[in-house]
Design an enzyme around this catalytic site. Structure first.
Site, PDB file in Angstrom:
ATOM      1  N   THR A  69      30.918  49.629  42.831  1.00 39.12           N
ATOM      2  CA  THR A  69      31.300  50.467  44.421  1.00 39.12           C
ATOM      3  C   THR A  69      31.870  49.377  45.341  1.00 39.12           C
ATOM      4  O   THR A  69      32.921  49.862  45.955  1.00 39.12           O
ATOM      5  CB  THR A  69      29.966  50.895  45.155  1.00 39.12           C
ATOM      6  N   CYS A 117      38.886  65.554  15.360  1.00 38.56           N
ATOM      7  CA  CYS A 117      39.323  64.690  14.041  1.00 38.56           C
ATOM      8  C   CYS A 117      39.078  63.361  14.447  1.00 38.56           C
ATOM      9  O   CYS A 117      39.177  62.295  13.610  1.00 38.56           O
ATOM     10  CB  CYS A 117      40.720  65.012  13.855  1.00 38.56           C
ATOM     11  N   ARG A 148      25.200  58.583  42.794  1.00 41.78           N
ATOM     12  CA  ARG A 148      24.256  59.194  43.601  1.00 41.78           C
ATOM     13  C   ARG A 148      23.879  58.584  45.114  1.00 41.78           C
ATOM     14  O   ARG A 148      23.024  58.997  45.689  1.00 41.78           O
ATOM     15  CB  ARG A 148      22.881  58.789  42.839  1.00 41.78           C
ATOM     16  N   CYS A 155      45.591  67.577  15.239  1.00 41.36           N
ATOM     17  CA  CYS A 155      44.789  68.668  14.974  1.00 41.36           C
ATOM     18  C   CYS A 155      44.666  69.675  16.022  1.00 41.36           C
ATOM     19  O   CYS A 155      44.203  71.052  15.756  1.00 41.36           O
ATOM     20  CB  CYS A 155      43.416  68.381  14.560  1.00 41.36           C
ATOM     21  N   ALA A 207      26.674  51.819  38.056  1.00 39.41           N
ATOM     22  CA  ALA A 207      27.931  51.960  38.837  1.00 39.41           C
ATOM     23  C   ALA A 207      27.824  51.509  40.304  1.00 39.41           C
ATOM     24  O   ALA A 207      28.849  50.888  40.834  1.00 39.41           O
ATOM     25  CB  ALA A 207      27.744  53.447  39.018  1.00 39.41           C
ATOM     26  N   HIS A 248      27.689  53.768  27.788  1.00 39.17           N
ATOM     27  CA  HIS A 248      28.234  55.167  27.888  1.00 39.17           C
ATOM     28  C   HIS A 248      29.769  55.262  27.724  1.00 39.17           C
ATOM     29  O   HIS A 248      30.576  56.041  28.126  1.00 39.17           O
ATOM     30  CB  HIS A 248      28.035  55.431  29.532  1.00 39.17           C
ATOM     31  N   ASN A 268      19.342  46.260  44.064  1.00 42.52           N
ATOM     32  CA  ASN A 268      19.831  47.705  44.262  1.00 42.52           C
ATOM     33  C   ASN A 268      19.610  47.909  45.718  1.00 42.52           C
ATOM     34  O   ASN A 268      18.703  47.592  46.118  1.00 42.52           O
ATOM     35  CB  ASN A 268      19.262  48.660  43.257  1.00 42.52           C
ATOM     36  N   GLN A 281      26.245  50.432  31.862  1.00 42.72           N
ATOM     37  CA  GLN A 281      26.332  51.942  31.954  1.00 42.72           C
ATOM     38  C   GLN A 281      27.822  52.351  32.270  1.00 42.72           C
ATOM     39  O   GLN A 281      28.015  53.307  32.374  1.00 42.72           O
ATOM     40  CB  GLN A 281      25.403  52.722  32.686  1.00 42.72           C
TER      41      GLN A 281
HETATM   42  P1  NAD Z   1      23.903  55.929  39.746  1.00 42.47           P
HETATM   43  O1  NAD Z   1      25.150  56.458  40.677  1.00 42.47           O
HETATM   44  O2  NAD Z   1      23.082  56.949  39.257  1.00 42.47           O
HETATM   45  O3  NAD Z   1      23.277  54.788  40.913  1.00 42.47           O
HETATM   46  C1  NAD Z   1      23.832  53.763  41.261  1.00 42.47           C
HETATM   47  C2  NAD Z   1      23.069  53.054  42.079  1.00 42.47           C
HETATM   48  O4  NAD Z   1      23.728  51.876  42.620  1.00 42.47           O
HETATM   49  C3  NAD Z   1      22.301  53.685  43.220  1.00 42.47           C
HETATM   50  O5  NAD Z   1      21.047  53.653  43.189  1.00 42.47           O
HETATM   51  C4  NAD Z   1      22.735  52.993  44.538  1.00 42.47           C
HETATM   52  O6  NAD Z   1      21.677  52.714  45.524  1.00 42.47           O
HETATM   53  C5  NAD Z   1      23.175  51.462  43.961  1.00 42.47           C
HETATM   54  N1  NAD Z   1      24.197  51.133  44.732  1.00 42.47           N
HETATM   55  C6  NAD Z   1      25.403  51.561  45.061  1.00 42.47           C
HETATM   56  N2  NAD Z   1      26.232  50.551  45.624  1.00 42.47           N
HETATM   57  C7  NAD Z   1      25.537  49.440  45.494  1.00 42.47           C
HETATM   58  C8  NAD Z   1      25.915  48.000  45.703  1.00 42.47           C
HETATM   59  N3  NAD Z   1      26.886  47.734  46.426  1.00 42.47           N
HETATM   60  N4  NAD Z   1      24.823  47.253  45.892  1.00 42.47           N
HETATM   61  C9  NAD Z   1      23.479  47.297  45.270  1.00 42.47           C
HETATM   62  N5  NAD Z   1      23.245  48.989  45.041  1.00 42.47           N
HETATM   63  C10 NAD Z   1      24.393  49.709  45.202  1.00 42.47           C
HETATM   64  O7  NAD Z   1      24.661  54.883  38.748  1.00 42.47           O
HETATM   65  P2  NAD Z   1      24.072  54.494  37.406  1.00 42.47           P
HETATM   66  O8  NAD Z   1      22.508  54.414  37.290  1.00 42.47           O
HETATM   67  O9  NAD Z   1      24.844  53.501  36.782  1.00 42.47           O
HETATM   68  O10 NAD Z   1      24.060  55.822  36.697  1.00 42.47           O
HETATM   69  C11 NAD Z   1      24.792  56.723  35.873  1.00 42.47           C
HETATM   70  C12 NAD Z   1      25.863  56.735  35.339  1.00 42.47           C
HETATM   71  O11 NAD Z   1      27.167  56.628  36.329  1.00 42.47           O
HETATM   72  C13 NAD Z   1      26.532  56.275  34.190  1.00 42.47           C
HETATM   73  O12 NAD Z   1      26.324  57.228  33.164  1.00 42.47           O
HETATM   74  C14 NAD Z   1      27.749  55.574  34.383  1.00 42.47           C
HETATM   75  O13 NAD Z   1      28.474  55.701  33.122  1.00 42.47           O
HETATM   76  C15 NAD Z   1      28.339  56.477  35.350  1.00 42.47           C
HETATM   77  N6  NAD Z   1      29.299  55.984  36.366  1.00 42.47           N
HETATM   78  C16 NAD Z   1      29.889  54.782  35.838  1.00 42.47           C
HETATM   79  C17 NAD Z   1      31.062  54.565  37.000  1.00 42.47           C
HETATM   80  C18 NAD Z   1      31.713  53.112  36.527  1.00 42.47           C
HETATM   81  O14 NAD Z   1      32.020  52.933  35.454  1.00 42.47           O
HETATM   82  N7  NAD Z   1      32.160  52.184  37.654  1.00 42.47           N
HETATM   83  C19 NAD Z   1      31.210  55.049  38.132  1.00 42.47           C
HETATM   84  C20 NAD Z   1      30.509  56.396  38.599  1.00 42.47           C
HETATM   85  C21 NAD Z   1      29.560  56.780  37.556  1.00 42.47           C
END
Ligand code: NAD
Length: 252
Positions: free
Chosen positions: A31, A135, A39, A160, A27, A124, A223, A104
């Protein structure tokens, strides 16, 4: 030269020397495109209760389905507006060296950035489709979205009457095993894995970089926050993926 710049130079050299690059994203790559992660401070888990969102509860309770759709609709609207940022564009830029992007994410931004669909493994699932949980009929997300906007709080299958759900994986829902196996195969086949924007705690996805490491593949981890796999990294870059990717592309 500062530490970040030295690491970006090292990453660009590793990319130039590699032949089969795999991306592994979470994710955090999105961002900077305006889609919150789970998280980070202010992320989705600070707004919503994760234990509400299990697959089991979704199937059991109408009110859980209504809350799920409200949350997902908010996220889907952000996703529709979002554009790829340099973190997504870097993988598109790698072209024929790119073996795959294992993600993910459910937001479709790797495809929007120009990575061919056949090279993207959405572990995911995707928010761009909807599925009946009884269905298994597939529905177009946009059509279902319009129904929700008109007042259906937890839409049901036209055929369904079963509950409709975005084609994403919730907690407690199994991943597509064929897709996961392909991800593990690619993890062994690549000669460089670049992991970006993942807390690397969500299983089984977080095992993919571990499999690559065990196969002797160098891992690059980019990260904002520490992850449990930091010790496995050949190159660990603490910082924003967008900035790291933008500066790396400048050196390629
Ligand atoms: P997570 O939310 O667990 O972790 C995101 C990580 O990215 C964090 O450790 C954070 O420190 C880091 N981070 C955030 N912005 C950043 C940036 N600009 N540069 C560097 N690091 C950055 O996400 P995950 O590990 O992908 O986990 C889990 C779940 O979240 C997945 O199941 C996914 O499907 C779902 N998810 C997806 C989206 C999306 O599709 N954009 C959004 C939210 C959640």
């Amino acid at each position: 030269m500062d530490d970040f710049s030295r690491k970006i130079e090292k990453l660009s050299r590793m990319i130039q020397d590699a032949q089969r690059i795999a991306g592994f994203t979470g994710a955090g790559v999105s961002t900077e495109s305006g889609i919150p992660d789970f998280r980070s401070p202010g992320g989705l888990w600070s707004k919503y209760d994760p234990s509400d969102a299990t697959f089991d509860r979704f199937m059991k309770y109408e009110e859980v389905r209504e809350r799920y759709w409200a949350r997902h609709t908010e996220m889907y609207e952000l996703m529709k507006k979002a554009s790829p940022n340099p973190a997504h564009l870097l993988f598109a830029r790698l072209e024929e060296k790119l073996l795959c992007v294992i993600t993910q994410n459910i937001d479709g931004l790797h495809r929007k950035a120009g990575v061919p669909a056949e090279k993207i493994l959405e572990l995911h699932g995707t928010a761009e489709a909807v599925k009946c949980m009884v269905c298994h009929t597939n529905f177009d997300r946009e059509e279902v979205h319009q129904r929700v906007k008109k007042g259906e709080k937890a839409p049901k299958c036209d055929f369904c009457g079963g509950p409709l759900k975005p084609a994403t994986i919730s907690f407690g829902q199994p991943l597509d095993s064929e897709l996961l196996n392909r991800a593990f195969q690619f993890a062994k086949l690549c000669d460089l894995m670049i992991c970006m924007g993942s807390s690397l705690v969500v299983q089984p996805a977080a095992s993919v970089p571990v499999v690559a490491h065990r196969a002797g593949v160098p891992l690059v981890l980019i990260n904002n926050d520490p992850t449990p796999l930091d010790l496995l990294a050949t190159l660990l870059i603490r910082g924003a993926c967008g900035e790291a990717a933008r500066r790396t592309m400048g050196l390629l």
